[in-house]
Design an enzyme around this catalytic site. Sequence first.
Site, mmCIF file in Angstrom:
data_model
loop_
_atom_site.group_PDB
_atom_site.id
_atom_site.type_symbol
_atom_site.label_atom_id
_atom_site.label_comp_id
_atom_site.label_asym_id
_atom_site.label_seq_id
_atom_site.Cartn_x
_atom_site.Cartn_y
_atom_site.Cartn_z
ATOM 1 N N HIS A 1 -7.414 0.846 -6.424
ATOM 2 C CA HIS A 1 -7.611 -0.028 -5.255
ATOM 3 C C HIS A 1 -8.252 -1.337 -5.750
ATOM 4 O O HIS A 1 -9.396 -1.651 -5.412
ATOM 5 C CB HIS A 1 -8.498 0.676 -4.234
ATOM 6 N N ARG B 1 0.877 -1.178 0.000
ATOM 7 C CA ARG B 1 0.000 0.000 0.000
ATOM 8 C C ARG B 1 0.906 1.217 0.000
ATOM 9 O O ARG B 1 1.696 1.419 0.922
ATOM 10 C CB ARG B 1 -0.913 0.002 1.231
ATOM 11 N N GLN C 1 -9.965 -4.165 -3.517
ATOM 12 C CA GLN C 1 -11.281 -3.792 -2.980
ATOM 13 C C GLN C 1 -12.387 -4.172 -3.965
ATOM 14 O O GLN C 1 -13.450 -4.667 -3.586
ATOM 15 C CB GLN C 1 -11.309 -2.278 -2.722
ATOM 16 N N CYS D 1 -16.455 1.073 0.517
ATOM 17 C CA CYS D 1 -15.215 0.341 0.800
ATOM 18 C C CYS D 1 -14.776 0.506 2.251
ATOM 19 O O CYS D 1 -14.035 -0.336 2.761
ATOM 20 C CB CYS D 1 -14.114 0.774 -0.160
#
Length: 308
Positions: free
Chosen positions: A129, A102, A132, A263
């Site tokens: 992302h 990340r 996700q 999310c």
Amino acid sequence: MRHFLTLRDFSKEEILEMIELARQIKAEAKRKEYVPYLKNQTLAMIFEKSSTRTRVSFEVGIYQLGGIGLFLSKNDIQLGRGEPMKDTARVVSRMCDMVMIRTFEQEKLEEFAAYSSVPVINGLTDTYHPVQLMADYLTMIEYDKADSPIVAYVGDGNNMAHSWLMLASKLGFTLRIATPKGYEPNSQIVEEALEFAKKSGALIELLHDPKEAVKGADVVTTDTWISMGQEEEKQKRLKDFQGFQVDSEMMNLAKPDAIFLHCLPAYRGYEVSEEVFEAHANEIFDEAENRLHAQKGVMVWLDRKRRG
Ligand code: CP
Ligand code: NVA
């Protein structure tokens, strides 16, 4: 060997394969069968930003798959003191079987992957992302919203919006993105999505009116107005996003059985009202739990590709 840096790099079939694996592994885990698909493997998890779901899902996920996760916060490793990404990549990938990162710039993640001898997974960058979205799509399937759905994304044209653009354009569903002026998704990513859409049949619409986006939608989703790293812009953003909160009035424009996804973390009173959030808590927390199952699907898929 494949990396998982953005959904842009995957075909529809490959995305669906990973989702199918996640579904199978979830069903096994629900029967308390933890099949050691990644026995004795080590997953390094490098975090340059905070995380609850990504960290927990990957760490628990690799453990349940028979391996172990190594949490490496940038404050604790030499990366935080200026050791180059490419050196970190060459060291960590010689000792570990897979790496999740990340970070801020997508380019940093790509640099790591270029120097890594093992698969690298994007655990969120400023641009994308993708892990996700695997959980989000799994949730859509479970709620029977995966058959030609209309998805409305309301809010910031950020990493989540870009990831939705990739998912929709690869899989071929309708995506309407409504942002305030000046907060549209990156134009190059939009161009690419429109190109993929030609093949998949996806319908991609960029709007500035959230109500128009949500009208008749099967899935409504949003994300924070202030992403990690944008804290200084908070006051300006709160002003600029007025009218973009998903509240009951807006949600009522969607189909009566529409689901709401987020999310997380959610900021009630900003991008979503307390009322909408709590009315849709089932979906939202199924989505959060699905991070665990989806991340396992991605890891096992990457491991299989590496083995050929
Ligand atoms: N949705 C998500 O990635 O959450 P975390 O930032 O808590 O990992
Ligand atoms: N757009 C948000 C997502 C958090 C999971 C951020 O980047 O902070």
